[in-house]
Scaffold this motif. Sequence first.
Motif, PDB file in Angstrom:
ATOM      1  N   GLY A 129      -9.823 -14.482  17.832  1.00 53.76           N
ATOM      2  CA  GLY A 129     -10.505 -13.585  18.200  1.00 53.76           C
ATOM      3  C   GLY A 129     -10.632 -13.483  16.515  1.00 53.76           C
ATOM      4  N   LEU A 130      -9.741 -12.898  15.846  1.00 56.84           N
ATOM      5  CA  LEU A 130      -9.709 -12.447  14.622  1.00 56.84           C
ATOM      6  C   LEU A 130      -8.644 -13.784  14.470  1.00 56.84           C
ATOM      7  N   ARG A 131      -9.717 -14.203  13.002  1.00 52.81           N
ATOM      8  CA  ARG A 131      -8.990 -15.284  11.907  1.00 52.81           C
ATOM      9  C   ARG A 131      -8.543 -14.830  10.596  1.00 52.81           C
ATOM     10  N   PHE A 132      -7.719 -14.773  10.490  1.00 56.81           N
ATOM     11  CA  PHE A 132      -8.054 -14.665   8.749  1.00 56.81           C
ATOM     12  C   PHE A 132      -7.449 -15.913   7.931  1.00 56.81           C
ATOM     13  N   TYR A 133      -7.351 -16.179   6.380  1.00 55.75           N
ATOM     14  CA  TYR A 133      -7.020 -16.581   4.940  1.00 55.75           C
ATOM     15  C   TYR A 133      -6.898 -16.645   4.181  1.00 55.75           C
ATOM     16  N   GLY A 134      -6.170 -16.797   2.933  1.00 50.98           N
ATOM     17  CA  GLY A 134      -6.282 -15.716   2.038  1.00 50.98           C
ATOM     18  C   GLY A 134      -6.996 -14.437   1.566  1.00 50.98           C
ATOM     19  N   THR A 135      -5.844 -13.678   2.200  1.00 52.47           N
ATOM     20  CA  THR A 135      -5.783 -11.936   2.267  1.00 52.47           C
ATOM     21  C   THR A 135      -5.208 -11.670   1.449  1.00 52.47           C
ATOM     22  N   ARG A 136      -4.615 -10.823   1.454  1.00 50.36           N
ATOM     23  CA  ARG A 136      -4.132  -9.748   0.667  1.00 50.36           C
ATOM     24  C   ARG A 136      -4.341  -7.930   1.035  1.00 50.36           C
ATOM     25  N   ASN A 137      -3.628  -7.484   1.342  1.00 49.88           N
ATOM     26  CA  ASN A 137      -3.781  -6.239   1.608  1.00 49.88           C
ATOM     27  C   ASN A 137      -4.462  -6.209   2.557  1.00 49.88           C
ATOM     28  N   LEU A 138      -4.523  -6.580   3.638  1.00 43.96           N
ATOM     29  CA  LEU A 138      -5.140  -6.027   4.685  1.00 43.96           C
ATOM     30  C   LEU A 138      -4.690  -5.419   5.894  1.00 43.96           C
ATOM     31  N   VAL A 139      -4.770  -4.591   6.474  1.00 46.34           N
ATOM     32  CA  VAL A 139      -4.396  -3.703   7.253  1.00 46.34           C
ATOM     33  C   VAL A 139      -5.222  -3.975   8.840  1.00 46.34           C
ATOM     34  N   LEU A 140      -4.321  -3.739   9.736  1.00 46.37           N
ATOM     35  CA  LEU A 140      -5.214  -4.088  11.125  1.00 46.37           C
ATOM     36  C   LEU A 140      -4.615  -2.099  11.523  1.00 46.37           C
ATOM     37  N   GLY A 141      -5.392  -2.163  12.283  1.00 47.63           N
ATOM     38  CA  GLY A 141      -5.164  -0.731  13.107  1.00 47.63           C
ATOM     39  C   GLY A 141      -4.129  -0.799  14.276  1.00 47.63           C
ATOM     40  N   LYS A 142      -5.463  -0.205  14.817  1.00 47.63           N
ATOM     41  CA  LYS A 142      -4.984   0.051  16.692  1.00 47.63           C
ATOM     42  C   LYS A 142      -6.181  -1.378  17.554  1.00 47.63           C
ATOM     43  N   ILE A 143      -5.499  -2.350  17.336  1.00 44.01           N
ATOM     44  CA  ILE A 143      -6.536  -3.411  18.027  1.00 44.01           C
ATOM     45  C   ILE A 143      -6.334  -4.163  19.370  1.00 44.01           C
ATOM     46  N   THR A 144      -6.823  -3.829  20.423  1.00 42.03           N
ATOM     47  CA  THR A 144      -6.952  -4.295  21.628  1.00 42.03           C
ATOM     48  C   THR A 144      -8.050  -5.583  22.377  1.00 42.03           C
ATOM     49  N   PHE A 145      -7.370  -6.376  22.974  1.00 41.65           N
ATOM     50  CA  PHE A 145      -8.103  -7.525  23.240  1.00 41.65           C
ATOM     51  C   PHE A 145      -7.643  -7.574  24.226  1.00 41.65           C
ATOM     52  N   ASN A 146      -9.003  -7.344  25.692  1.00 39.95           N
ATOM     53  CA  ASN A 146      -9.059  -7.625  26.946  1.00 39.95           C
ATOM     54  C   ASN A 146      -9.959  -9.085  26.753  1.00 39.95           C
TER      55      ASN A 146
END
Length: 353
Positions: A129-146
Motif C-alpha cells: 500500500g505504502l512503500r518507503f526507503y531512504g526516508t528521513r523525518n517521514l510523518v504518517l498520520g491517521k492512515i486507514t487500510f480497508n
Amino acid sequence: MVHLNILSGLFALASIATAQCGSGTPDATVTGSGNSFTAKKGSSNVYSGSDYHAAIQAALDSISSGQRVAVIASGSIGTNTISIGSGKVFEGCGTINVGNKAGRGAIESLNTVGAQIPYLTMTGNPYFGLRFYGTRNLVLGKITFNLSGGLAIRFDRDQAANSDVKMDVISCTGASSHCVETWNISGLKINQVIAKNVGESGLLLQKTTNAEVGLVDGNNVGAGTGYATLRFANENGHNNGNYNINIRINKVVSRGGGRGIFCVSQSGAVQIESVDLASNGNNAILIENCYNVKIVGGTVDGGGEVRLSARSEFANNKDISITLKVDNNTVRESPCGDNTTFNISGNAKKNIC
Ligand SMILES: *[C@@H]1O[C@H](CO)[C@@H](O)[C@H](O)[C@H]1NC(C)=O
Ligand SMILES: *[C@@H]1O[C@H](CO)[C@@H](O)[C@H](O)[C@H]1NC(C)=O
Ligand SMILES: *[C@@H]1O[C@H](CO)[C@@H](O)[C@H](O)[C@H]1NC(C)=O
Ligand SMILES: *[C@@H]1O[C@H](CO)[C@@H](O)[C@H](O)[C@H]1NC(C)=O
Ligand SMILES: *[C@@H]1O[C@H](CO)[C@@H](O)[C@H](O)[C@H]1NC(C)=O
C-alpha cells in the motif's frame, strides 16, 4: 511513563498537518468523481480528465516542498504508483482504491526528507500500500487500510535505510500480509497500530532501532501462521554491537489469530510494559534466540503456550525477564535460557528451568 507523555505530544509537532483532512487552504486539490477529475494548484488547473492517478500526480508535481495537496475525490489509481517527494504533504481525504503491481507501492516516498501523509484511506489489494526507503523525518498520520489483500506499509529491506519516522494511528483490515513491516529504521515513534483480520503481522520490526510504540492491537492477526500481532525479527534492536534496551512498547493487545508476541532471529533490546493476550491460535508469546527482552506485566488467558525456545543456528536466549499473570495455559522454557527471570502468577502450568 515519561515516554508516554512524549508519544502523546508527538503529533502536535507535525506543523503542516491540519485538524481535519483537507481543511484550511491546501496549496493544491484534486476534486471530481467517476471519470472526471480536476487537479488545481491555487486557482490554476493542472489536470482535467478521466485519469484519477494522473490528476493526483499532477497536483503533487505542481507543489513544492512545504506545500500540501488534498485529494478530496475518491477513485481508483489502478496499478499506478503515486510518488511523494521531499517536504510534500499528501492528504488523502477521499478513498483511494489501488491495484497490485509487483514489488511496488501504490504510494511511494523514496529517498526523501520530510514527506508527510497526515490522512489516508486506501482500499484494494496492493502489493505494498505504502512503500518507503531512504526516508528521513517521514510523518504518517491517521492512515486507514480497508484492503482485500496485500501488505499495507512496507519499508524495503535492500535499499537505503531510514531515520526518524513517525506514525500516529495506522489501522488495517483485510491485508493478506502485514499491516506494518519495517526494515532499517533508526528512530521510530508510533502511536498505535490496530490490525484486524490481517494475514501475517500487525507490526513487524526488523533491523529497527530506537523505537517507541504506544499500542499494538491485533484481532485475528496471522491466523494459521507463525506470524504475530507484534513480531521482532532479523536482529531487531541490535544497536552498535549491543542489546541495550532501545525498543519500548507500551501495550500489546492480541485476540485469536496466530501468535501474540514473537521475538526471533537475534532480536531483543526491548521492554514491553503491558500485555493483554487471549485465545491466540499459536504461541501467546514465543521468544526464540533473543537477547534482553523484558515484559513488565499483563495477562495471558488461554491460547498457545508461552514459550522460550532456541534454534541451534543462533545463540540461545539471554537476559529474558517476564512478569505475567498466565491462566489456562502453560509457560515452557526449553532449552533453558541464559539468565532468564520469571515471575508468573495465575493458574498456568510451569515447565521452566
Ligand atoms: C471495507 O470495504 C468493504 C468493501 O471492500 C466494505 O464493505 C466495508 O464496509 C469497508 N469497511 C470499512 C470499515 O470501511
Ligand atoms: C538493511 O538491512 C539489510 C538486512 O540486514 C542489510 O543487508 C542492508 O545492508 C541494510 N541496509 C542498509 C542501508 O543499512
Ligand atoms: C540478567 O538479566 C537482567 C535483565 O533481565 C540484567 O539486568 C542482568 O544484568 C543480567 N545478569 C547477568 C549476570 O547477566
Ligand atoms: C481461565 O482461568 C480463569 C482464572 O483461573 C478461570 O476463571 C476461567 O474459568 C478459565 N477459563 C477457562 C476457559 O478455562
Ligand atoms: C512479581 O510480580 C508481582 C505482580 O504479579 C509483583 O507484585 C512482584 O513485585 C513481582 N516480584 C518480583 C520479584 O519482581
